[in-house]
Design a protein around this motif. Structure first.
Motif, mmCIF file in Angstrom:
data_model
loop_
_atom_site.group_PDB
_atom_site.id
_atom_site.type_symbol
_atom_site.label_atom_id
_atom_site.label_comp_id
_atom_site.label_asym_id
_atom_site.label_seq_id
_atom_site.Cartn_x
_atom_site.Cartn_y
_atom_site.Cartn_z
ATOM 1 N N VAL A 39 -75.371 28.104 24.355
ATOM 2 C CA VAL A 39 -75.479 27.328 25.842
ATOM 3 C C VAL A 39 -76.431 28.480 26.549
ATOM 4 O O VAL A 39 -75.964 29.662 26.528
ATOM 5 N N ASP A 40 -77.368 28.141 27.317
ATOM 6 C CA ASP A 40 -78.153 28.830 28.112
ATOM 7 C C ASP A 40 -77.637 28.594 29.468
ATOM 8 O O ASP A 40 -78.106 27.493 30.185
ATOM 9 N N LEU A 78 -66.950 24.498 23.883
ATOM 10 C CA LEU A 78 -66.867 24.154 22.425
ATOM 11 C C LEU A 78 -68.342 24.799 21.990
ATOM 12 O O LEU A 78 -68.378 24.810 20.483
ATOM 13 N N ALA A 79 -69.026 25.564 22.566
ATOM 14 C CA ALA A 79 -70.201 26.293 22.130
ATOM 15 C C ALA A 79 -69.780 27.432 21.185
ATOM 16 O O ALA A 79 -68.684 27.815 21.257
ATOM 17 N N ASP A 80 -70.752 27.957 20.213
ATOM 18 C CA ASP A 80 -70.615 29.040 19.470
ATOM 19 C C ASP A 80 -71.024 30.607 20.440
ATOM 20 O O ASP A 80 -70.273 31.417 20.133
ATOM 21 N N SER A 81 -71.783 30.356 21.380
ATOM 22 C CA SER A 81 -72.379 31.607 22.279
ATOM 23 C C SER A 81 -72.738 30.955 23.552
ATOM 24 O O SER A 81 -73.049 29.758 23.735
ATOM 25 N N ILE A 82 -72.644 31.770 24.559
ATOM 26 C CA ILE A 82 -73.249 31.491 25.987
ATOM 27 C C ILE A 82 -73.988 32.548 26.459
ATOM 28 O O ILE A 82 -73.482 33.698 26.214
ATOM 29 N N ALA A 83 -75.112 32.483 26.925
ATOM 30 C CA ALA A 83 -75.660 33.416 27.432
ATOM 31 C C ALA A 83 -75.698 33.080 29.075
ATOM 32 O O ALA A 83 -75.545 32.115 29.560
ATOM 33 N N GLY A 84 -75.497 34.453 29.956
ATOM 34 C CA GLY A 84 -75.335 34.303 31.396
ATOM 35 C C GLY A 84 -76.035 35.376 31.954
ATOM 36 O O GLY A 84 -76.309 36.159 31.412
ATOM 37 N N ASP A 85 -76.327 35.216 33.434
ATOM 38 C CA ASP A 85 -77.195 36.242 34.244
ATOM 39 C C ASP A 85 -76.069 36.403 35.348
ATOM 40 O O ASP A 85 -76.142 35.662 36.180
ATOM 41 N N GLY A 100 -76.982 41.124 32.640
ATOM 42 C CA GLY A 100 -76.739 39.762 31.964
ATOM 43 C C GLY A 100 -75.307 39.724 31.121
ATOM 44 O O GLY A 100 -75.013 41.059 30.893
ATOM 45 N N PHE A 101 -74.930 38.790 30.527
ATOM 46 C CA PHE A 101 -73.974 38.763 29.558
ATOM 47 C C PHE A 101 -74.066 37.920 28.768
ATOM 48 O O PHE A 101 -74.675 36.933 28.719
ATOM 49 N N PHE A 102 -73.356 38.170 27.558
ATOM 50 C CA PHE A 102 -73.352 37.421 26.192
ATOM 51 C C PHE A 102 -71.993 37.165 25.762
ATOM 52 O O PHE A 102 -71.572 38.284 25.454
ATOM 53 N N LEU A 103 -71.633 36.177 25.458
ATOM 54 C CA LEU A 103 -70.246 35.491 25.102
ATOM 55 C C LEU A 103 -70.379 35.076 23.647
ATOM 56 O O LEU A 103 -71.195 34.211 23.629
ATOM 57 N N CYS A 104 -69.450 35.319 22.895
ATOM 58 C CA CYS A 104 -69.645 34.745 21.450
ATOM 59 C C CYS A 104 -68.250 34.314 20.922
ATOM 60 O O CYS A 104 -67.226 35.334 21.141
#
Length: 512
Positions: free
Chosen positions: A291-292, A323-330, A342-346
């Motif tokens: 998910v972007d 439900l995603a495997d990973s998420i990108a956030g700003d 930014g942050f990256f969650l997995c």
């Protein structure tokens, strides 16, 4: 006698505000009256730049005067004005500004977990948990990840993990002995697994997805648009086409969801059922779901308002992201902390370690140090081996505002966007994009971004420049369906519905 460092840090936010106030003309409410620098200020700044480095330095006082008098007036008010509506810049909350000064003063090494030396890695890990709390994500699944320079770096991490996972899954299914792209390389692993490449399946993805694909050897040409034209939403997935692409045994696939499209702010999915259907297909064919959520992910702060219909479409657009495997956030967008962050969650913490580990770097290992929680060194789960203590401004701002503070902030931003959209919809000179026949449907789906153009072609070609030349507000020029368009992205924490009068006056003037 020099003041101690604690005094300097405590006074610094006020000092910075006073410097901004002295350098620019500030209005009565504390915001800069001109959003862009004057042509004269730009000329003066350019002329002040040295042609070469002198043998003898000018000293601190002289450089301080030079920066304040020459450089600062030639910068824009991107972060300090609520009327800067370009690039989803956000702003810097007072708590984040204070914390950022602490970051600069103490200059910690945050990439190696040394629990007996510093609290920084533990605080960063705790902040990932606070972010998960803000976004209504289960800490058990989502308190894994790292802080990055922004959503672009986070998307690179997401696609890198997706590349690792999908190719490894294909190897396992084919009985290939090679199991890691990070270890054996993309070409060797693809060749051994019988795959011809990796593809990214998305709808109107942000350009940073293309950059990530280029950096990672996936290739921009392997990003495929899976839009369902019949639904009317230019971000909706064509589920039949998606399954056809996922079932291609020659390709490993990553599905990228746009949670807040850059021009319109709208969402690729509209509820948990749509996300679940995509999740089921990814599981069936061994695909990675990324998910972007650069700015759209923050719409999840409305999930608690289940009884309110005002922000129902935003809630629906953010449902099922877990439900995603990973998420990108700003974070330097709607979280309103300083650039860069930014942050990256997995949900699969082991995958990042396979890609980003520092192999055979003995000096980076933690030894004989068992105090504190078991936390991976961030340098083994992200791109950088060195970076700023980015988590501290996020930590400070989250604790300062809480969920309620950020919810109220986003309410103000979204309400202002909807007021502007309604005004533009009724105005004879403008068209709101995407076009809606029904005003209520337009307002219901408006998030914190307004996309529009002038009806008259000649005016439309110069509209962005006309608006920005007035220097009362700033908009981004963009393109929609082959025509020039303007984007108002409302993201600063100072935003107030009273800004509506300024925006409409500028747009009225531009149309006239």
């Amino acid at each position: 006698m020099e003041p101690n460092i604690g005094t300097i840090i405590q006074e610094q936010p006020q000092v910075q505000y006073d410097l901004w106030k002295a350098a620019f003309g500030f209005g009565e409410h504390g915001q800069r009256s001109n959003v862009l620098p004057s042509p004269e200020a730009l000329i003066r700044a350019r002329n002040s730049l040295p042609e070469t480095l002198a043998e003898t330095g000018v000293g601190f006082k002289a450089i301080q005067t030079h920066i304040l008098n020459d450089i600062v007036p030639a910068t824009n008010a991107g972060s300090i004005s609520p009327n800067y509506y370009g690039f989803v810049t956000g702003g810097v909350t007072p708590a984040a500004l204070f914390a950022d000064n602490v970051v600069s003063a103490y200059d910690q090494n945050v990439q190696v977990h040394l629990p007996a030396h510093s609290i920084v890695t533990e605080l960063e890990y705790n902040t990932l948990g606070l972010l998960a709390d803000l976004l209504y994500l289960n800490r058990k699944d989502w308190q894994n990840g790292t802080f990055t320079t922004g959503a672009t770096a986070s998307n690179i991490l997401g696609l890198a993990c997706g590349r690792e996972f999908t190719v490894r899954t294909a190897c396992e299914r084919s009985g290939c002995p090679i199991r890691s792209v990070g270890e054996s390389g993309l070409f060797e692993t693809l060749q051994a697994s019988g795959l011809s490449g990796v593809q990214v399946l998305s709808t109107l993805p942000h350009s940073s997805i293309g950059k990530a694909a280029g950096v990672l050897g996936i290739g921009r040409a392997n990003i495929k648009n899976i839009v369902c034209a019949s639904k009317g939403n230019p971000l909706s997935f064509d589920m039949d086409k998606l399954e056809t692409e996922l079932s291609n045994s020659n390709k490993a696939s990553i599905v990228a969801i746009s949670c807040g499209e850059v021009n319109t702010g709208r969402f690729a999915t509209a509820g948990v059922d749509e996300m679940q259907a995509i999740r089921n297909l990814c599981d069936k064919y061994g695909a990675w779901l990324h998910v972007d959520g650069a700015f759209g992910i923050f719409g999840r702060v409305f999930l608690e308002d289940e009884d309110s219909s005002e922000f129902a479409s935003i809630r629906k657009g953010c449902e099922g992201i877990e439900l995603a495997d990973s998420i990108a956030g700003d974070a330097h967008k709607l979280l309103n902390v300083p650039y860069d962050c930014g942050f990256f969650l997995c949900r699969r913490p082991d995958v990042a370690g396979n890609v980003f580990q520092n192999a055979n770097a003995a000096y980076l290992r933690v030894s004989g140090d068992t105090e504190g929680p078991s936390i991976p060194s961030p340098l083994n789960i992200g791109i950088e081996n060195s970076r700023r203590f980015r988590a501290l401004p996020v930590y400070a701002s989250l604790l300062s505002y809480g969920r309620k503070g950020y919810r109220e902030m986003l309410q103000r931003q979204t309400r202002l966007a909807r007021m502007i959209s309604e005004w533009l919809f009724d105005h004879p000179a403008y068209i709101v994009l995407p076009e809606f026949e029904n005003k209520e449907a337009l307002l219901d789906t408006t998030y914190m971004t307004v996309l529009f153009r002038a009806k008259q072609d000649e005016l439309n070609r110069e509209l962005t420049a006309k608006i920005n030349t007035m220097s009362q507000m700033f908009v981004s020029g963009t393109s929609w369906q082959g025509q020039p368009a303007c984007r108002i992205a409302i993201s600063n924490w100072r935003v107030d519905e009273k800004d509506f009068a300024l925006v409409t006056a500028v747009l009225e003037n531009a149309a006239a």
